[in-house]
Design a protein around this motif. Structure first.
Motif, PDB file in Angstrom:
ATOM      1  N   ARG A  28       0.793  -1.223   0.000  1.00 49.13           N
ATOM      2  CA  ARG A  28       0.000   0.000   0.000  1.00 49.13           C
ATOM      3  C   ARG A  28       0.829   1.278   0.000  1.00 49.13           C
ATOM      4  NH1 ARG A  28      -4.427   0.471  -1.791  1.00 49.13           N
ATOM      5  NH2 ARG A  28      -5.519   1.638  -0.176  1.00 49.13           N
ATOM      6  N   ALA A  29       2.057   1.220   0.511  1.00 44.22           N
ATOM      7  CA  ALA A  29       2.859   2.432   0.667  1.00 44.22           C
ATOM      8  C   ALA A  29       3.773   2.638  -0.534  1.00 44.22           C
ATOM      9  CB  ALA A  29       3.696   2.351   1.940  1.00 44.22           C
ATOM     10  N   GLU A  30       3.832   3.887  -1.020  1.00 41.68           N
ATOM     11  CA  GLU A  30       4.705   4.214  -2.131  1.00 41.68           C
ATOM     12  C   GLU A  30       6.005   4.867  -1.672  1.00 41.68           C
ATOM     13  OE1 GLU A  30       2.475   6.564  -4.879  1.00 41.68           O
ATOM     14  OE2 GLU A  30       1.018   4.970  -5.312  1.00 41.68           O
ATOM     15  N   LEU A  31       6.038   5.337  -0.441  1.00 41.80           N
ATOM     16  CA  LEU A  31       7.261   5.951   0.087  1.00 41.80           C
ATOM     17  C   LEU A  31       8.324   4.886   0.361  1.00 41.80           C
ATOM     18  CD1 LEU A  31       5.701   8.433   2.665  1.00 41.80           C
ATOM     19  CD2 LEU A  31       6.772   9.031   0.498  1.00 41.80           C
ATOM     20  N   PRO A  32       9.607   5.250   0.313  1.00 41.79           N
ATOM     21  CA  PRO A  32      10.655   4.293   0.693  1.00 41.79           C
ATOM     22  C   PRO A  32      10.471   3.844   2.138  1.00 41.79           C
ATOM     23  CG  PRO A  32      11.591   6.227  -0.389  1.00 41.79           C
ATOM     24  CD  PRO A  32      10.159   6.558  -0.117  1.00 41.79           C
ATOM     25  N   VAL A  33      10.753   2.578   2.396  1.00 42.83           N
ATOM     26  CA  VAL A  33      10.543   2.002   3.724  1.00 42.83           C
ATOM     27  C   VAL A  33      11.880   1.583   4.330  1.00 42.83           C
ATOM     28  CG1 VAL A  33       9.425   0.154   5.035  1.00 42.83           C
ATOM     29  CG2 VAL A  33       8.244   1.186   3.079  1.00 42.83           C
ATOM     30  N   GLY A  58      11.013  -5.381  -0.906  1.00 40.53           N
ATOM     31  CA  GLY A  58      10.868  -3.956  -1.179  1.00 40.53           C
ATOM     32  C   GLY A  58      11.446  -2.994  -0.176  1.00 40.53           C
ATOM     33  N   ALA A  59      12.319  -3.443   0.727  1.00 37.87           N
ATOM     34  CA  ALA A  59      12.941  -2.520   1.673  1.00 37.87           C
ATOM     35  C   ALA A  59      13.863  -1.557   0.943  1.00 37.87           C
ATOM     36  CB  ALA A  59      13.727  -3.295   2.728  1.00 37.87           C
TER      37      ALA A  59
END
Length: 243
Positions: A28-33, A58-59
């Protein structure tokens, strides 16, 4: 640990459980994690596998620390560290395992509380020499320590835990000192807990919420946050009647 299981932050959560949480966030998140992988969930070989799994999910950055397994929250007492050489080996294993240099490795030391500030600085220099992209000296206890960390010649993070060991300094001042970023660990959690306690106490006392007494987001806002409109649009698009 807190929100999913109701456990304290003392190393009770497994690699798979954190990886599952990352997958849910990345869906759900598009920001870098940035993902806290604690001690890497074991030795250098465990670190290699952890890095591969988390990068594949996706980290954007992984934070690895030098406590023993199981670790403790950085602002708790009675922490223990692995030898500096073991942490250096873990860092090298992590860097060898990553598929892309775009995924950053953050090396954290908890040495201030265990071996003292000078030892922590020695460790963070060693971690940089091993190849860490970003440094993180956990739980400085005064402004002088904070300023010294900020002067290190590579990017540094600082962790603000409200009620913890590190004094809170305004973000603009931390930026001027030279920090690359500030982590506000537990801020959203602590705010959410207080909000739940207030709302449920109100409900228990009054037997109803009424208009929410200023303690609830609206039904409309709740739906906006989960983007209900886009799902309703897709339901209509994929309706059998439309095919």
């Amino acid at each position: 640990a807190y929100t999913r299981f109701g456990f304290p932050d003392i190393g009770l959560v497994s690699m798979d459980e954190v990886a599952d949480a990352l997958s849910a966030i990345r869906e759900r998140a598009e920001l870098p994690v940035i993902v806290d992988i604690d001690t890497g969930f074991g030795n250098a070989l465990n670190v290699r596998r952890t890095v591969r799994v988390f990068e594949a999910r996706g980290a954007a950055a992984l934070q690895l620390e030098d406590q023993i397994t199981p670790k403790r929250c950085g602002h708790l007492s009675d922490k223990s560290l692995v030898a500096r050489g073991e942490m250096v080996a873990k860092i090298k294993a992590a860097l060898d395992a990553r598929a892309s240099a775009d995924m950053l490795l953050i090396a954290r030391t908890d040495a201030i509380a265990v071996e003292g500030f000078n030892a922590a600085m020695d460790r963070i220099h060693a971690f940089r020499e091993a190849g860490a992209d970003v440094g993180f000296v956990e739980a400085p206890t005064n402004p002088e320590q904070i300023a010294t960390i900020a002067r290190l010649p590579f990017p540094q993070l600082i962790n603000i835990v409200v009620g913890g060991k590190t004094p809170e300094i305004p973000n603009d001042e931390l930026k001027k000192l030279g920090f690359a970023g500030v982590l506000y660990a537990n801020t959203a959690l602590q705010a959410a807990v207080l909000g739940m306690q207030r709302a449920l106490s109100h409900l228990k006392t009054h037997g109803q919420m009424g208009d929410g007494a200023g303690m609830l987001v609206s039904f409309k806002e709740r739906q906006r946050l989960v983007d209900i409109q886009s799902f309703q649009d897709m339901e209509r698009r994929y309706s059998p009647d439309k095919q």
